[in-house]
Design a protein around this motif. Structure first.
Motif, PDB file in Angstrom:
ATOM      1  N   MET A  54       0.915  -1.029  -0.011  1.00 27.54           N
ATOM      2  CA  MET A  54       0.006   0.036  -0.048  1.00 27.54           C
ATOM      3  C   MET A  54       1.015   1.262  -0.133  1.00 27.54           C
ATOM      4  O   MET A  54       2.183   1.205   0.084  1.00 27.54           O
ATOM      5  N   ASP A  55       0.236   2.528  -0.242  1.00 25.64           N
ATOM      6  CA  ASP A  55       1.311   3.463  -0.262  1.00 25.64           C
ATOM      7  C   ASP A  55       1.054   4.232   1.417  1.00 25.64           C
ATOM      8  O   ASP A  55       0.424   3.759   2.114  1.00 25.64           O
ATOM      9  N   GLU A  56       1.915   5.080   1.614  1.00 24.38           N
ATOM     10  CA  GLU A  56       2.030   5.811   2.883  1.00 24.38           C
ATOM     11  C   GLU A  56       0.810   6.154   3.495  1.00 24.38           C
ATOM     12  O   GLU A  56       0.401   6.018   4.613  1.00 24.38           O
ATOM     13  N   ALA A  57      -0.048   6.873   2.699  1.00 26.48           N
ATOM     14  CA  ALA A  57      -1.284   7.247   3.074  1.00 26.48           C
ATOM     15  C   ALA A  57      -2.167   6.198   3.690  1.00 26.48           C
ATOM     16  O   ALA A  57      -2.823   6.276   4.715  1.00 26.48           O
ATOM     17  N   GLN A  58      -2.249   5.074   2.757  1.00 25.71           N
ATOM     18  CA  GLN A  58      -3.154   3.976   3.309  1.00 25.71           C
ATOM     19  C   GLN A  58      -2.598   3.335   4.306  1.00 25.71           C
ATOM     20  O   GLN A  58      -3.249   2.880   5.306  1.00 25.71           O
ATOM     21  N   PHE A  59      -1.083   3.400   4.470  1.00 26.96           N
ATOM     22  CA  PHE A  59      -0.556   2.629   5.636  1.00 26.96           C
ATOM     23  C   PHE A  59      -0.839   3.664   6.831  1.00 26.96           C
ATOM     24  O   PHE A  59      -1.471   2.770   8.078  1.00 26.96           O
ATOM     25  N   ILE A  60      -0.929   4.754   6.941  1.00 23.53           N
ATOM     26  CA  ILE A  60      -1.213   5.391   8.164  1.00 23.53           C
ATOM     27  C   ILE A  60      -2.487   5.380   8.500  1.00 23.53           C
ATOM     28  O   ILE A  60      -2.908   5.220   9.634  1.00 23.53           O
TER      29      ILE A  60
END
Length: 280
Positions: free
Chosen positions: A155-161
Motif C-alpha cells: 500500500m502507499d504511505e497514506a493507506q498505511f497511516i
C-alpha cells in the motif's frame, strides 16, 4: 468548541530559552511541548527551569525514543517513569512517532519508516494498543518524513497511516511539514494526499522548516516555516474545522527567543484567519 489552552500556535520548550521562559510568564505562548526523554531522571538548573514552566503553563508531551513499530520489548522502568511524568504535567495526550527507532536494543538515533505492508500495519496496531494500555493518557501517532521506502510495499504511505490509525483507534498528530517534504521528494500533491486521509482523527499538528540538499528536501527543524507550508496548514485547518493545537518546531539553528516569538505570532495570524480568533 470552547477555547482551551491547547489551541493556537505553541512552541517547543528548548534548552537555549529555558531560563528566559521560566522567568517570564507573559510571553503569550498558549502551550509548550516537551520531550519526556529529555527531562525524566535529569537534574540541575535546566531541569528546574523546565519543571517550573511545565507546572505553570499548559503542556503537551512528545516522545522520541519509543520504537513503536519495532520489535524490542518495552522498557518497563521507563514507561513507569513516563506515566508519572505525563500525570505530573497534566498533558491531555502523549504523542509518539509512527516509525521504528531501535533494533535489538540498539538505538539508531533516527526515525525510520516502516514497510507499508499489511503485516507491518497489524504489528504496529498491536504495539500501539499495548502501549496505550500502559499510559495514563491517550496515545496519538505522528507521520514522519522518510527518504526511501523500506522494501516493496503493499500500500502507499497514506493507506498505511490510515490503516494504523483506524486499527489502533488512535488520534493523529499531523505533521504538515512532513507531508510537504514527502510530497516534494516523492512527487505527489500534498493537498490531494491530505484530502484522502482521516482528518477527523487529527488531535494536534506540527509545523516546521526544512532544507534543500541537492535534489533532496530534508526535514531539519532548523529554518523558519516557508509560505507554502503555512498555507498548507491554513488549508488543512479549514478542512478540519476545529481549533487543534499546532506546534512550531525548532530543534537546530535555534534563533533568539524574540525572533522565535515573532514567527509564532505570524503563524498565529494564519491560524486565526483559518478558524477565526479565539474569542470570536
Amino acid at each position: 468548541m470552547e477555547p482551551t489552552p491547547f489551541t493556537g500556535i505553541g512552541l517547543g520548550l528548548r534548552r537555549p530559552h529555558m531560563e528566559a521562559v521560566a522567568r517570564d510568564p507573559g510571553l503569550g505562548v498558549p502551550f509548550w511541548e516537551t520531550c519526556p526523554e529529555n527531562l525524566i531522571g535529569e537534574g540541575g538548573r535546566h531541569h528546574r527551569w523546565a519543571m517550573a514552566v511545565l507546572e505553570r503553563d499548559a503542556v503537551l508531551t512528545h516522545g522520541l525514543a519509543i520504537s513503536l513499530g519495532g520489535f524490542d520489548t518495552w522498557d518497563k522502568d521507563y514507561l513507569l517513569e513516563l506515566g508519572k511524568f505525563l500525570t505530573r504535567t497534566g498533558t491531555p495526550w502523549h504523542s509518539e512517532h509512527l516509525c521504528f527507532t531501535s533494533v535489538d536494543g540498539s538505538c539508531l538515533h533516527d526515525l525510520l519508516p516502516l514497510p507499508f505492508t499489511r503485516e507491518a500495519a497489524r504489528h504496529t496496531i498491536r504495539r500501539a494498543r499495548d502501549l496505550q494500555a500502559r499510559l495514563p493518557v491517550p496515545l496519538i501517532l505522528e507521520n514522519i518524513t522518510y527518504y526511501a521506502p523500506l522494501g516493496r510495499g503493499e500500500m502507499d504511505e497514506a493507506q498505511f497511516i490510515a490503516e494504523v490509525l483506524e486499527g489502533a483507534d488512535a488520534g493523529w498528530l499531523l505533521d504538515i511539514n512532513n507531508v510537504y517534504v514527502n510530497a516534494l521528494n516523492f512527487g505527489f500533491d500534498p493537498r490531494e494526499w491530505l484530502a484522502s486521509m482521516p482528518l477527523h482523527r487529527v488531535v494536534q499538528m506540527h509545523i516546521a522548516g526544512h532544507r534543500k540538499i541537492g535534489d533532496l528536501t530534508v526535514d531539519t527543524h532548523g529554518a523558519p516555516v516557508i509560505g507554502p507550508v503555512a498555507e498548507l496548514m491554513r488549508w488543512t485547518l479549514q478542512r478540519i474545522g476545529r481549533r487543534v493545537p499546532v506546534l512550531l518546531e525548532r530543534d537546530s539553528h535555534i534563533p533568539e527567543l524574540a525572533e522565535l516569538l515573532a514567527e509564532r505570532e505570524a503563524l498565529q495570524a494564519v491560524y486565526d484567519e483559518a478558524l477565526g480568533p479565539v474569542h470570536a
